[in-house]
Structures are given as C-alpha cells and as structure tokens.
Design a protein around this motif. Structure first.
Motif, short mmCIF file in Angstrom:
data_model
loop_
_atom_site.label_atom_id
_atom_site.label_comp_id
_atom_site.label_asym_id
_atom_site.label_seq_id
_atom_site.Cartn_x
_atom_site.Cartn_y
_atom_site.Cartn_z
N TYR A 1 11.06 7.55 3.29
CA TYR A 1 11.97 8.72 3.99
C TYR A 1 13.10 9.12 3.34
CZ TYR A 1 8.33 7.41 7.88
OH TYR A 1 7.29 7.20 8.55
N PRO A 2 13.64 10.25 2.86
CA PRO A 2 14.69 10.51 2.50
C PRO A 2 15.73 10.25 3.44
CG PRO A 2 13.31 12.34 1.94
CD PRO A 2 12.57 11.37 2.94
N HIS A 3 15.72 10.42 4.70
CA HIS A 3 16.69 10.07 5.81
C HIS A 3 16.95 8.71 6.21
CE1 HIS A 3 13.29 10.11 8.46
NE2 HIS A 3 14.18 9.81 9.30
N VAL A 4 16.14 7.85 5.56
CA VAL A 4 16.19 6.40 5.93
C VAL A 4 16.90 5.48 4.58
CG1 VAL A 4 15.28 4.30 7.24
CG2 VAL A 4 14.68 6.80 7.89
N VAL A 5 17.75 5.10 4.60
CA VAL A 5 18.09 4.54 3.33
C VAL A 5 18.44 3.07 3.28
CG1 VAL A 5 19.02 6.65 2.40
CG2 VAL A 5 20.54 5.03 3.63
N ARG B 1 0.85 -1.11 0.32
CA ARG B 1 0.03 -0.06 -0.08
C ARG B 1 0.93 1.20 -0.05
NH1 ARG B 1 -3.10 1.13 4.28
NH2 ARG B 1 -1.96 -0.02 5.70
N GLN B 2 2.14 1.07 0.17
CA GLN B 2 3.06 2.23 0.08
C GLN B 2 3.05 2.94 -1.05
OE1 GLN B 2 7.06 1.35 1.89
NE2 GLN B 2 6.05 1.52 4.11
N THR B 3 3.15 4.44 -1.22
CA THR B 3 3.48 5.10 -2.42
C THR B 3 4.81 5.71 -2.24
OG1 THR B 3 2.40 6.95 -1.62
CG2 THR B 3 1.07 5.43 -2.58
N GLU B 4 5.19 6.58 -3.28
CA GLU B 4 6.41 7.27 -3.34
C GLU B 4 6.52 8.35 -2.14
OE1 GLU B 4 10.25 8.15 -5.28
OE2 GLU B 4 8.51 6.81 -6.07
#
Length: 440
Positions: free
Chosen positions: A224-228, A217-220
C-alpha cells in the motif's frame, strides 16, 4: 444525564416497498445497527441496515415484492431528533450488496472537520459531508465475489478511530497473510501530523504494529503506498516487529492457544495510547474460556501493558461474540461490555469498575451492544431488538460508574415509553417521515 434515542427507519423505505414490519428475520425482513459515533456538538450518527429477502417469491419488477438492501447513515440532533439520512444501496436480485454497501464489519467515525467516515472490511472507506447530503470521497476494495478485484482494489482502512489531536488510528487489512484467503485485518497504523483524509487525498499512515508477520505470499502489487514503515510502503518483511501474536505468546502454552488468533478493532485512549484486542481462535463447539488479550501500545508500537483484571472464563467475550473495546481518548479510559459484565479501565490498564450482569439491576445490559464513547464521555449502547440508543454519562471517578449505569437503566424505561407515544412503533420499529433522505 442519560438519554434514550430512537434508531429510525425512513418512511420512504417502508412506504416504497410496503414493508411488513411485523415480519421477523425468518420471514426475510431485518433491521440492524452496526455502528454509532458522536461529535463534539452532541450530535449522533448511526449506521444501520434494512433488508428484505423473499428468495424465489420475489418479483424483480414489483417494488412491493422485490428484495432490497439499504444501508442507512442517519444523523440525530442532541435531543435524538433525526435530521438527515443517507440511503445507500437499493433493490437487487438475490439481495446482493453492491457499491457503497459492500463489505462487512462496518465502522463509523467523525473526522476533525465534521466529515463522517464509514469503513468496512476489507478496506472500503466512504466519506460523507456532515449533513449527509454529499458523498465526498470513496475508496473501495471489492469483497467476497472476485478475488482478483479484491487484490487489486483501492482500499484505505478496515476501521478508523480519531485521537484528540485529530490523528487517525486505523486497522488496515492485508492480502497474502499466512494461509488466509482474501484480505485480513493485520496492521495498526497511525496518520502522520498534518496528513489529511479528504477528496482525492488519502492520509499517509505509519504502521506501528503487525498482527501476523507471515507474509511470504505477498507480492509488490500487495503493498500500500499510503501505509508506510521505515520510509517505504509496508509489505513482505518491511513491517513493525515484534508482532502482536508474538507479544501475546509469552510461553509454549499461550503460543499454542494463540495459533490462528485475530486482531480486533484498535481504539484510541489518547494521542499516544491505544488498545488493540487480540482474540484466540473460535470453535464451533463453543469458545468460552479461549484466550484473549487487550494490549496497550504507544504511538511507536511499543507495548505499554494490558487491560488487566478479566478472567479468561468468567468474563469471556466469546459468549455472544462481543469483540468491541472502546476508548475515551479525552480521559484516557477504556470500556468493554459482554454477556457477563461491563468493564472500565484507566490509562495504566488497571480495572476500575466491573459491573456483573448477573446482578439484578444490571441484567438488562445483556440486551445492549457497546458501540462507542462520545467526546463528552458518554457510553453509546444500542438495544438491537428495541432499536434504541442509550447514552450513559460516565463519571470522572470510574468507581462511581455502577451508580451511573444503574440510573441510566432505570431511566431507560420511561424514555422508551415517551418515544412510543411519539412514534407509535410497530414491532419496535421507529419510522420517521420528517428528516430529508439523500440517495447515494
């Protein structure tokens, strides 16, 4: 040597609202401590909540009658003297938490530079100066009332723990996991060397484990930019595997038992050794005997074993909902306290001490919650009814822990009596009028 410290209420809160401290939760008054942390200098920080709810009888314009919720972050000297308090929140109609007091599952950590980090579900993180006079930075993810705001908030971490080298071990909540509504704790992440958390700067976190990989169900917008992971923001299928759920589901029976399980707060046992609790589903009818695992992971997310020796029924953390496992990262040890005992493990996950609360000298442990371990190797135990903190020094040999706990509990009574003479508490509320109060 064990020490007993008061968890204080600022006199300003009591006086400004004419608080009747003889009141009980059923009368709308309550005080509770959610988190405790200590720094290397022996100072202690406690995060508590004081609230009064009168419902329809509240008079919004009268400070002596209105509802209020204050979250209190208090700093204590090594001898237990309160030295400063940050007062968050205030009086609101219906006692609705706002701003800095939003969230649940509050967590407290002292960062390497002395900054104090308060984190909570679903990803709120607030940074305070060591003397609590300044709110240094704040990242918020609104919770509970507006799903769209929660989805598009600015979260950092659900919880933070600090390793000896200063790296941050974080739990991060994600949106769009399985069939859960809102954000749920789903990632274990570790800050990269040299990455800092401070004003205008989110530390970069590298995901090392996923609790549940069902994120269709996740979208763009949910990334999170800070979690890679693997050089790109975590989201969708870009995440570590196998998942924690798969690690604990080793056969058909455990796969069924761990359906809809959840992840607890990760704790550091070293720079490259972490314990991550996983708890099976809870039931209204009672959950004693339900499954749980305390997984050991390294800095790459690889499983390094488990904390062994607990019985699924006889040592169940589900009785009383005792979910906390704390680590001593300077000595590679872990501890857990629940209704049935206090447990200690070494770096290999071998249980080195089990202190049953059924034994007469240790029955008093059932009145305490284990909230942390200081850099000096002291267990931080909070008595929620008497609002006191007991610091218990842990010996180098965990086999001697029983003697240390026995001595600490024996010293608790005299220490409490000395504080009673100093504070003259009402219904175990310790009111302080000496420490400065900073409003945020």
């Amino acid at each position: 040597m064990a020490a007993t410290l008061p968890l204080t209420l600022p006199a300003a809160v009591v006086g400004d609202h004419r608080v009747d401290m003889t009141g009980t939760p059923t009368a709308g008054w309550g005080f509770r401590t959610y988190a405790v942390a200590a720094n290397a200098d022996g100072e202690t920080y406690a995060y508590s909540c004081a609230m009064r709810y009168r419902g329809r009888s509240a008079v919004p314009s009268d400070p002596f009658q209105m509802d209020f919720t204050y979250h209190l972050l208090t700093r204590y000297a090594p001898d237990g003297t309160p030295t400063a308090t940050a007062r968050l929140g205030g009086a609101t109609r219906g006692n609705v938490p706002t701003g800095l007091t939003e969230g649940s599952d509050f967590d407290l950590a002292v960062l390497p530079d002395g900054t104090v980090a308060v984190s909570s579900h679903p990803g709120n993180t607030h940074l305070f100066s060591a003397d609590l006079s300044r709110l240094v930075e704040s990242w918020r993810s609104p919770w509970g009332r507006d799903e769209e705001k929660e989805r598009n908030g600015d979260p950092f971490a659900h919880s933070i723990d600090v390793t000896p080298s200063g790296r941050l071990l974080c739990a991060v909540a994600e949106y769009g996991v399985k069939n859960w509504a809102g954000r749920v704790a789903n990632l274990v992440a570790l800050s990269e060397p040299g990455s800092t958390l401070g004003p205008g700067s989110k530390a970069t976190l590298r995901a090392i484990a996923t609790h549940d990989g069902l994120t269709d169900r996740q979208t763009e917008a949910d990334h999170y930019p800070h979690v890679v992971f693997d050089g790109a923001p975590v989201g969708g299928g870009n995440r570590p595997s196998p998942t924690l759920t798969e690690m604990v589901s080793t056969d058909d029976r455990t796969r069924f038992d761990y359906t809809n399980c959840r992840m607890g707060r990760p704790a550091a046992m070293g720079d490259d050794l972490f314990v991550v609790p996983v708890f099976g589903k809870t039931y209204r009818s009672g959950s004693r005997g339900q499954v749980f695992s305390f997984l050991l992971l390294d800095g790459q997310g690889a499983e390094r074993g488990r904390l062994e020796g607990m019985h699924r029924y006889e040592d169940s953390p589900f009785t009383g909902a005792n979910w906390t496992v704390v680590g001593d990262p300077y000595r590679a040890r872990a501890f857990h306290l629940n209704r049935y005992g206090l447990y200690a493990w070494d770096a290999e996950g071998q249980m080195r001490s089990r202190i049953p609360t059924s034994d007469t000298p240790f029955k008093a442990l059932t009145n305490f919650s284990l909230m942390g371990c200081s850099p000096a190797g002291e267990l931080l135990l909070v008595h929620q009814k008497q609002h006191l903190l007991l610091r218990v020094p842990v010996p180098e040999d965990l086999g001697d822990l029983e003697d240390a706990v026995r001595a600490a509990l024996k010293a608790y009574g005299p220490g409490r009596n000395a504080l009673k003479r100093q504070y003259a508490p009402v219904n175990w509320h310790w009111v302080d009028d000496t420490a400065p109060v900073h409003h945020h």
